[in-house]
Every structure is written in C-alpha cells, then in structure tokens.
Motif scaffolding. Sequence first.
Motif, PDB file in Angstrom:
ATOM      1  N   ARG A 119      12.000  57.961 -40.058  1.00  0.00           N
ATOM      2  CA  ARG A 119      11.177  57.279 -39.050  1.00  0.00           C
ATOM      3  C   ARG A 119       9.718  57.732 -39.076  1.00  0.00           C
ATOM      4  N   GLU A 120       9.474  59.066 -39.070  1.00  0.00           N
ATOM      5  CA  GLU A 120       8.086  59.549 -39.029  1.00  0.00           C
ATOM      6  C   GLU A 120       7.357  59.364 -40.352  1.00  0.00           C
ATOM      7  N   GLN A 121       7.988  59.798 -41.453  1.00  0.00           N
ATOM      8  CA  GLN A 121       7.297  59.821 -42.741  1.00  0.00           C
ATOM      9  C   GLN A 121       7.589  58.585 -43.589  1.00  0.00           C
ATOM     10  N   LYS A 122       8.433  57.703 -43.087  1.00  0.00           N
ATOM     11  CA  LYS A 122       8.727  56.427 -43.759  1.00  0.00           C
ATOM     12  C   LYS A 122       9.356  56.591 -45.138  1.00  0.00           C
ATOM     13  N   VAL A 123      10.150  57.654 -45.309  1.00  0.00           N
ATOM     14  CA  VAL A 123      10.884  57.847 -46.563  1.00  0.00           C
ATOM     15  C   VAL A 123      12.006  56.806 -46.611  1.00  0.00           C
ATOM     16  N   ASP A 124      12.181  56.197 -47.759  1.00  0.00           N
ATOM     17  CA  ASP A 124      13.217  55.203 -47.962  1.00  0.00           C
ATOM     18  C   ASP A 124      14.590  55.864 -47.790  1.00  0.00           C
ATOM     19  N   PRO A 125      15.422  55.354 -46.889  1.00  0.00           N
ATOM     20  CA  PRO A 125      16.754  55.950 -46.705  1.00  0.00           C
ATOM     21  C   PRO A 125      17.562  56.020 -48.005  1.00  0.00           C
ATOM     22  N   ALA A 126      17.301  55.120 -48.926  1.00  0.00           N
ATOM     23  CA  ALA A 126      18.039  55.107 -50.193  1.00  0.00           C
ATOM     24  C   ALA A 126      17.780  56.363 -51.021  1.00  0.00           C
ATOM     25  N   ILE A 127      16.633  57.028 -50.808  1.00  0.00           N
ATOM     26  CA  ILE A 127      16.359  58.257 -51.564  1.00  0.00           C
ATOM     27  C   ILE A 127      16.477  59.519 -50.703  1.00  0.00           C
TER      28      ILE A 127
END
Length: 140
Positions: free
Chosen positions: A27-35
């Motif tokens: 949510r905060e850093q917008k990292v793709d959940p897939a990775i």
Amino acid sequence: MTTIIRAADWNDDRVLIRQIREAVFIREQKVDPAIEWDDQEESAQHFLAMNGAEPLGTGRITASGKIGRMAVVKSARGSGLGFRLLEFICDYARGRGFDSVYLHAQTHAEGFYRKAGFVPAGEEFIEADIPHIRMVRRFD
C-alpha cells in the motif's frame, strides 16, 4: 504494554506478517503483490515485533544470510523498533554461526543500516522499481 520481538513461523504467523508487509510495501510503497511474496517465504526464518496482539514490525533471514522484508508500520517508526528488530535478526544469525549477513537496502534507508554496522558492497540497483544498494555486516 511492552513491544516484544520474537522468531516467527511462516505457517503460524503468516497473517500477521502479511498484514505488516501489505501495509508497508504494497500500500505505501506500491510494490507489486506478485513480487512481494516469493519462494523464500516457507524456508526463511521470519521475525515479528508485537505490542500485545498488534503486529508492528517484521523481517526475515534466508539460509544464505540475506536479511530482507524489513518493515515497521508507520505508527511505530522513529521509535527505535526497526533498529531493535534488525539487531535481533543479526543476533539470531550470529548465534547460528553466520560470520556475516547482507541485505538489499532501499537507498533512502542506507544511513539506518550504516548505523547498525552495515557497509555498502556494490553499486546502486533497482529492485521493485525502488533504488537499492547491497550492504554487508560482518560479525567479529
């Protein structure tokens, strides 16, 4: 209530670990959940910082000595908890015979890791669309 840091088990504590990492990384850093979730989850040793039933921080170490997925929820940042969690993980590694550990630090956090005895080892690189640097801490 006192915050405690403990070793965690992916199978038993996965809900708490995911809660922290989803808040911070996805949510905060917008990292793709897939990775965010990888093939190291079940084999890595995870750690949790808890204030009663409230999860505040997490991290893990892999069999290769790589510390990763260090995350502290926004409300607990600046309290020293991240440093305590990192020291706990390093003490765990030292107690299991590691002579060093390493991590991929987000470059904005390089100073934090330097204060904990880590030194840069290599050039900056991009991971999850975020600048990182490999850092190493040797145990004496």
